[in-house]
Structures are given as structure tokens and as C-alpha cells.
Motif scaffolding. Structure first.
Motif, PDB file in Angstrom:
ATOM      1  N   HIS A 102       0.839  -1.194   0.000  1.00  0.00           N
ATOM      2  CA  HIS A 102       0.000   0.000   0.000  1.00  0.00           C
ATOM      3  C   HIS A 102       0.873   1.243   0.000  1.00  0.00           C
ATOM      4  N   ALA A 103       0.545   2.182  -0.847  1.00  0.00           N
ATOM      5  CA  ALA A 103       1.221   3.474  -0.830  1.00  0.00           C
ATOM      6  C   ALA A 103       0.179   4.548  -0.561  1.00  0.00           C
ATOM      7  N   TYR A 104       0.403   5.354   0.482  1.00  0.00           N
ATOM      8  CA  TYR A 104      -0.541   6.416   0.789  1.00  0.00           C
ATOM      9  C   TYR A 104      -0.555   7.435  -0.337  1.00  0.00           C
ATOM     10  N   ARG A 105      -1.692   8.081  -0.492  1.00  0.00           N
ATOM     11  CA  ARG A 105      -1.816   9.110  -1.530  1.00  0.00           C
ATOM     12  C   ARG A 105      -1.021  10.342  -1.109  1.00  0.00           C
ATOM     13  N   PRO A 106      -0.413  11.052  -2.089  1.00  0.00           N
ATOM     14  CA  PRO A 106       0.369  12.241  -1.732  1.00  0.00           C
ATOM     15  C   PRO A 106      -0.414  13.252  -0.905  1.00  0.00           C
ATOM     16  N   ALA A 107      -1.709  13.416  -1.197  1.00  0.00           N
ATOM     17  CA  ALA A 107      -2.521  14.373  -0.434  1.00  0.00           C
ATOM     18  C   ALA A 107      -2.665  13.926   1.020  1.00  0.00           C
ATOM     19  N   GLU A 108      -2.791  12.606   1.247  1.00  0.00           N
ATOM     20  CA  GLU A 108      -2.873  12.080   2.617  1.00  0.00           C
ATOM     21  C   GLU A 108      -1.603  12.392   3.389  1.00  0.00           C
ATOM     22  N   ILE A 109      -0.476  12.189   2.740  1.00  0.00           N
ATOM     23  CA  ILE A 109       0.815  12.389   3.401  1.00  0.00           C
ATOM     24  C   ILE A 109       1.025  13.859   3.750  1.00  0.00           C
ATOM     25  N   LYS A 110       0.700  14.734   2.809  1.00  0.00           N
ATOM     26  CA  LYS A 110       0.889  16.162   3.065  1.00  0.00           C
ATOM     27  C   LYS A 110      -0.040  16.641   4.180  1.00  0.00           C
ATOM     28  N   ALA A 111      -1.280  16.179   4.171  1.00  0.00           N
ATOM     29  CA  ALA A 111      -2.235  16.583   5.212  1.00  0.00           C
ATOM     30  C   ALA A 111      -1.763  16.109   6.590  1.00  0.00           C
ATOM     31  N   ALA A 112      -1.261  14.870   6.660  1.00  0.00           N
ATOM     32  CA  ALA A 112      -0.776  14.346   7.933  1.00  0.00           C
ATOM     33  C   ALA A 112       0.438  15.139   8.419  1.00  0.00           C
ATOM     34  N   TYR A 113       1.328  15.477   7.500  1.00  0.00           N
ATOM     35  CA  TYR A 113       2.515  16.266   7.845  1.00  0.00           C
ATOM     36  C   TYR A 113       2.118  17.620   8.424  1.00  0.00           C
ATOM     37  N   ARG A 114       1.136  18.259   7.799  1.00  0.00           N
ATOM     38  CA  ARG A 114       0.707  19.579   8.266  1.00  0.00           C
ATOM     39  C   ARG A 114       0.022  19.494   9.627  1.00  0.00           C
ATOM     40  N   ARG A 115      -0.651  18.378   9.921  1.00  0.00           N
ATOM     41  CA  ARG A 115      -1.311  18.222  11.224  1.00  0.00           C
ATOM     42  C   ARG A 115      -0.280  18.081  12.348  1.00  0.00           C
ATOM     43  N   VAL A 116       0.785  17.336  12.071  1.00  0.00           N
ATOM     44  CA  VAL A 116       1.779  17.066  13.115  1.00  0.00           C
ATOM     45  C   VAL A 116       2.795  18.206  13.244  1.00  0.00           C
ATOM     46  N   LEU A 117       3.018  18.947  12.189  1.00  0.00           N
ATOM     47  CA  LEU A 117       4.068  19.976  12.161  1.00  0.00           C
ATOM     48  C   LEU A 117       4.011  20.951  13.330  1.00  0.00           C
ATOM     49  N   PRO A 118       2.844  21.527  13.685  1.00  0.00           N
ATOM     50  CA  PRO A 118       2.833  22.496  14.791  1.00  0.00           C
ATOM     51  C   PRO A 118       3.308  21.907  16.113  1.00  0.00           C
ATOM     52  N   GLU A 119       3.172  20.596  16.280  1.00  0.00           N
ATOM     53  CA  GLU A 119       3.549  19.971  17.553  1.00  0.00           C
ATOM     54  C   GLU A 119       5.057  19.838  17.719  1.00  0.00           C
TER      55      GLU A 119
END
Length: 346
Positions: free
Chosen positions: A288-305
Motif C-alpha cells: 500500500h502506498a498512501y496518496r500524496p494528499a494524505e501524506i501532506k495533510a498528515a505532515y501539516r497536522r503534526v508539524l505544529p507539535e
């Protein structure tokens, strides 16, 4: 980790199990490892750090690397793998093939039935060219100016009047000559490349190594076009007779067009990256390969932390680097595994 592993030469379309004989590094038997779509050409070898070897030893290994690729390309398209690449075992080779499969397939289709030829053009007589430039009005004029400046310069004593142009003046003259030589070289190179592109559009122009060289280019040519290319080189030698000498080397694997720089990525590394970005788990990361949009959204959610500006601390820079590396790893894997990745929002 054992020093015995697999040396990697190149990637080819999938084929049945095949051995090329003991022509590999350390005399190892060259074989293929296939995932059913593409295959890696490899042989057993002791892992080496080539940067620690003498130049003579390294050149010997490079020659072996090239000989294997030249043997393989006689009946197959091949993507050369960067010299000095190793994999621990067949499982790691399969991971490499799977993670880059779509990109490798596209490149193999592009290079199917084609070879690389390297073309080098040099001045037949560089000194004669420099003499022509020395007679150009701009150079003659600068020489006259430098002579006047030298004569009118304040003298510290009688001997200084006989010293001639200063070092700074010589540098100014040298720069002018260099500029004019470069313009001549670039003009001729542009003419030759334009003539080449009219017949073979896939060309890579490499930097020239010294002033004697006017052009260093790689051309991708069909297997059935070698005689046509030979006639083209003969024509160039006639057209530029007495000015340029043309030499070509080939046929070669498409080093300038498709050399792969690969690294093994295992399931644990992918899963660790997934956990850092808090993406949902899957039973087998390689299925399974996550979709690029999924990866970017997850990165942006964790980034502020973890961003150092919001969460200063002794380990904040390291945590930020780990997150960025995880994002890049998953994104690269997703782009390679998804043949037509969806548009990435935002």
C-alpha cells in the motif's frame, strides 16, 4: 551486518531466471532478481567503500561494472544503477524494485531499443585559434591600452619602466581572450547540437573539461541507426575540417539519460515514518502506498507539535528533522508506487 551481499548493476524488463556467468565484481556470477515486472542485475560481492580504494583499484571495479552492463544491453534495455551500490539480500532488492517500479518501467520503455553514444569535439589546433583571437580588433585595442597604461604608470625607478604590463593588466587581457574563446566554442557547439537534434532529439550536453574541448554531448540513438550516426560524424569532420576533430564512443548503456540512484527501504522504515505522521496502519507497507494528499495533510497536522518555534527544546531540531525525513520518504515512495498519482491539493 555481513560484508557479503549483492552488488547492483542495472534494472531490466522482467525475464526468466538468467545467469550471465562469473563476470561480476570479485568474479561473482551475474544473475537477475525479478519481481515479475522488472528485474535487477546483480552478483554476490563483498561490500566495499570505493572511496577508500586507490584510483587504480576503483577504475578496475568501474570497468567491471561497465562490462556487465554492456553485456546485458546486447539484448535488453537497461537502466544503469549508480556505481558502488549494494543490497543486503534478494528481499532488499525486491523492495527497491517495488518502491520504484512505475518510474523504472517508464524509463525502460523510453530507452527500449536505444543506445547512448558520447560525442566529443576538440579544436584541431588550439594555438591557431588563440592566434586568430589575438588578431581580433578588441584584443589588439586592449593590448595597446595596456601598453599605454604601463608607460604612463608612475615609475619607482628606471627599471620599472621596462617591466611591461602588470599582473592585473595581464589578467584583464586573459579574461578578454577567454571570453572570446568561449563565445567561439559556444557558437560551434550550438551549431552541432542543432544538427544532431534534427535527427536525434534526445541529447544531454555535458560541461567541457578544458579549453581544447568545444563539445561533450551524449546522444540516445536507436539500435538500427548506428550506420546513420557514423555517416553524420563523417559529415561533421568534413564540414569542420582543419577546425575541429570529432570522436565518439559507443554503443553504451544510457548512463546520461537513465542512471538510477537507489536505496533500500524496508518495511520497518516505512512503518516508522507512518507512525511519525500518524497515518493509519496497514498489514504490509509494501502492498500500500498512501496518496500524496494524505501524506501532506498528515505532515501539516503534526508539524505544529514539533516545530522549534512553537516547541523550543533541546531535541526540537532533531524531532523536526525526523518529521521532514519521514514526510519525504513516504512522499517519494507514494509517487513511485502510484502510476498516476492524484493532484495534490494545496
Amino acid at each position: 551486518m555481513s560484508t557479503e551481499c549483492n552488488y547492483l548493476y542495472g534494472i531490466i524488463p522482467a525475464c526468466k531466471s538468467r545467469n550471465f556467468g562469473p563476470i561480476g565484481m570479485d568474479g561473482g556470477k551475474v544473475r537477475v532478481v525479478t519481481d515479475g515486472v522488472i528485474a535487477m542485475v546483480t552478483s554476490p560481492a563483498a561490500r566495499k567503500n570505493f572511496s577508500l580504494l586507490s584510483s587504480q583499484e576503483t577504475l578496475r571495479y568501474i570497468a567491471k561494472h561497465q562490462r556487465v552492463l554492456e553485456r546485458v544491453m546486447t539484448d535488453s534495455a537497461v537502466i544503469p544503477v549508480k556505481f558502488g551500490t549494494f543490497a543486503d539480500d534478494d528481499r532488499q532488492i525486491l523492495d527497491i524494485l517495488h518502491s520504484g517500479q512505475q518510474a523504472f518501467v517508464r524509463t525502460l520503455e523510453k530507452c527500449a531499443g536505444k543506445f547512448e553514444w558520447d560525442l566529443v569535439a576538440c579544436w584541431s589546433d588550439l594555438q591557431a585559434v588563440l592566434s586568430e583571437i589575438a588578431a581580433e580588433p578588441a584584443v589588439v585595442s586592449m593590448k595597446a591600452i595596456l601598453v599605454r597604461e604601463s608607460i604612463l604608470a608612475p615609475a619607482a625607478g628606471p627599471a620599472s619602466r621596462l617591466a611591461g604590463p602588470t599582473m592585473e593588466q595581464r589578467i584583464r587581457l586573459g579574461r578578454l581572450v577567454k571570453e572570446m574563446l568561449t563565445r567561439r566554442r559556444d557558437q560551434i557547439a550550438a551549431e552541432v547540437v542543432a544538427a544532431l537534434r534534427a535527427q536525434w532529439p534526445e541529447i544531454v550536453v555535458n560541461p567541457t573539461k578544458d579549453d581544447a574541448m568545444t563539445l561533450h554531448a551524449a546522444v540516445l540513438i536507436g539500435r538500427d541507426e548506428e550506420s546513420l550516426f557514423d555517416r553524420f560524424i563523417d559529415r561533421l569532420n568534413r564540414d569542420y575540417w582543419g577546425r575541429l576533430d570529432f570522436r565518439c564512443v559507443g554503443p553504451l548503456p544510457p548512463y546520461s539519460f537513465a542512471t538510477a540512484e537507489v536505496r533500500a527501504v524496508d518495511a520497518e522504515e516505512l512503518d516508522a515514518a507512518r507512525q511519525l505522521l500518524r497515518l493509519p496502519s496497514c498489514e504490509n507497507p509494501f502492498s500500500h502506498a498512501y496518496r500524496p494528499a494524505e501524506i501532506k495533510a498528515a505532515y501539516r497536522r503534526v508539524l505544529p507539535e514539533v516545530h522549534p518555534d512553537r516547541n523550543p527544546g533541546a531535541d526540537s531540531a532533531e524531532r523536526m528533522k525526523e518529521l521532514v525525513d519521514a514526510h519525504q520518504l513516504l512522499e517519494e515512495y507514494a509517487l513511485n508506487c502510484n502510476e498516476t498519482p492524484p493532484a495534490d491539493e494545496g
